[in-house]
Design an enzyme around this catalytic site. Structure first.
Site, PDB file in Angstrom:
ATOM      1  N   ASP A  94      -7.336   3.973  12.720  1.00 36.85           N
ATOM      2  CA  ASP A  94      -5.908   4.491  12.610  1.00 36.85           C
ATOM      3  C   ASP A  94      -6.000   5.987  11.842  1.00 36.85           C
ATOM      4  OD1 ASP A  94      -4.403   2.785  14.100  1.00 36.85           O
ATOM      5  OD2 ASP A  94      -4.260   1.290  12.539  1.00 36.85           O
TER       6      ASP A  94
ATOM      7  N   SER B 264      -4.162  -9.049   8.485  1.00 34.48           N
ATOM      8  CA  SER B 264      -3.644  -7.813   8.322  1.00 34.48           C
ATOM      9  C   SER B 264      -2.938  -7.495   9.792  1.00 34.48           C
ATOM     10  CB  SER B 264      -4.729  -6.781   8.244  1.00 34.48           C
ATOM     11  OG  SER B 264      -4.314  -5.636   8.599  1.00 34.48           O
TER      12      SER B 264
ATOM     13  N   ASP C 185       0.902  -1.207  -0.042  1.00 34.45           N
ATOM     14  CA  ASP C 185       0.024  -0.195  -0.094  1.00 34.45           C
ATOM     15  C   ASP C 185       0.937   1.326   0.172  1.00 34.45           C
ATOM     16  OD1 ASP C 185      -2.408  -1.421   0.098  1.00 34.45           O
ATOM     17  OD2 ASP C 185      -2.865  -1.039   2.243  1.00 34.45           O
TER      18      ASP C 185
ATOM     19  N   ARG D 205       0.173   5.647  17.102  1.00 34.41           N
ATOM     20  CA  ARG D 205       0.043   6.506  16.296  1.00 34.41           C
ATOM     21  C   ARG D 205       0.183   8.042  16.384  1.00 34.41           C
ATOM     22  NH1 ARG D 205       0.795   2.784  12.758  1.00 34.41           N
ATOM     23  NH2 ARG D 205      -0.977   1.603  12.291  1.00 34.41           N
TER      24      ARG D 205
END
Ligand code: ARG
Length: 419
Positions: free
Chosen positions: A123, A174, A14, A94
């Site tokens: 996120d 994931s 990605d 994050r």
């Protein structure tokens, strides 16, 4: 001169596609930033890949110490666990990554930052909110949220632009991981009825493969911060890493949680957080020894707020500062040592000691040396029960309208079986 964007880069498909996509669709030069928060990847290879795909610069930052001291330990002191299950590993990392992105963007004169989050998860919320709070003038771009490509279309795009596609068979899951924990989503895990297959786990052994011998570990805390393990003083990163390996060996730290995402979706998440599970439990046990009943009760509310605040991406808020001030104050006497037993998937606290413990054996004992004033209990109970007795007499026992002093009967019992 082309405008610049700083992209949070993991080295995966990605964010690799995002490098080219940002160049093509925004006409910007891309600088990548890869932060090591204990995700055990080959960070130098990631940097090389970013440059090969077309980044004009690729920064790497070892952020493990920052992560532990500014994010993980405060969350541990707070006892922050989302919905009673999730120790918040991803959610804590994050805001740190957002801060690093913003700092680099300012340093490089970039007008935008970018991240690889989709439009469904938490996120994106955490990145967008954190960046927006730290630097309201910087534009946030989320290519994956914008481009609407399927995975197959992404692969075609990657082939066309000479972007290396990971050759290893794609994991059915994931995964996001850092020093505080690992999260596993997608594939078969999306069926909440199915038990997670063993291949979902990397850090924790299946109980059937763990040792028959328990392993005892002593963890020493100083004002709520773990500072030593089995008598050896360790820095935070080393302590968490070592403890994680040990607990994982004994099958401790697996979590299976159907959680409420910020965007309103319920999602089934599997976590492995061996060090977090042990440290949170040990820290709690030390608070049991050192906080008063009232402090402990109030701290539960603060913990809940603190966990929701982190989960919801509000790290850079005044609410956080206010809650953190209470938490810091609450930790003044949370110093001492906790002994836990790791065995067959369980972590049990079996010993605790603290120089400023409120536990007082002379008050607690049923043996000789008892200093508790038994006779004072009589007066205490009289007053403690005054409202109960008054209400029973005035409203519940003597009134014809109130048929019983008993709470409602559970369904399914015969009249004759009731109390
Ligand atoms: N559900 C967890 C959270 O919201 C884990 C998210 C993992 N993130 C990811 N991009 N795989 O914090």
């Amino acid at each position: 001169m082309r405008e610049k964007v700083v992209l949070a880069y993991s080295g995966g498909l990605d964010t690799s596609v995002a490098i080219r996509w940002l160049q093509e669709n925004y006409g910007m030069d891309v600088i990548t930033l890869t932060a090591d928060v204990g995700n055990e990847k080959d960070i130098v290879a990631i940097r090389d890949k970013a440059l090969r795909v077309g980044a004009i610069k690729a920064a790497i930052v070892d952020a493990r110490d920052l992560f532990v001291h500014y994010f993980v330990f405060p969350a541990l002191q707070a006892g922050a666990v989302y919905e009673g299950e999730y120790p918040l590993a991803t959610a804590l990392a994050r805001p740190l990554i957002a801060k690093l992105l913003v700092d680099l963007a300012k340093q490089e004169g970039a007008t935008a930052v970018a991240h690889g989050c989709t439009g469904k998860g938490n996120d994106q919320v955490r990145f967008d909110l954190s960046i927006g709070a730290l630097a309201p003038d910087i534009k946030v771009i989320a290519p994956v949220r914008e481009w609407g490509m399927t995975r197959d279309e992404e692969i075609v795009y990657a082939e066309k632009h000479d972007i290396p596609i990971p050759i290893t068979a794609a994991s059915p899951y994931s995964i996001d991981q850092n020093i505080w924990g690992r999260s596993i989503e997608c594939g078969i895990l999306e069926d909440p009825w199915l038990e997670p297959p063993e291949d979902a786990f990397m850090w924790t052994k299946s109980v059937k493969d763990t040792s028959d011998e328990p392993r005892y570990v002593e963890i020493e805390f100083d004002k709520g911060i773990p500072v030593a393990m089995d008598g050896e003083t360790l820095d935070g990163v080393t302590l968490i890493t070592r403890l994680g390996v040990l607990a994982g060996e004994h099958g401790v730290g697996r979590i299976d949680h159907v959680e409420n995402r910020v965007v309103g979706i319920k999602s089934r998440e599997i976590y492995e957080a061996p060090a977090a599970v042990v440290l949170l439990k040990a820290h709690q046990a030390l608070e049991d020894m050192t906080l008063s009943k009232d402090q402990a009760r109030f701290k539960q509310k603060v913990s809940l707020e603190y966990a929701d605040m982190i989960y919801g991406g509000l790290w850079f808020s005044s609410l956080h500062q206010d809650l953190a001030a209470y938490i810091q104050s609450s930790q003044r006497f949370v110093t001492g040592t906790i002994r836990v037993r790791l065995h067959k998937g369980t972590c049990q606290v079996v010993g605790r000691r603290a120089p400023k413990a409120l536990y007082n054996r002379a008050l607690a004992t049923y043996d000789k040396g008892d200093q508790f004033d038994h006779s004072a209990a009589i007066g205490f109970i009289k007053l403690w029960g005054l409202q109960l007795r008054t209400q029973a007499q005035v409203q519940l026992l003597e009134s014809k309208d109130a048929p019983s002093i008993l709470p409602p009967r559970v369904e399914g019992l015969d009249e004759k079986e009731s109390l």
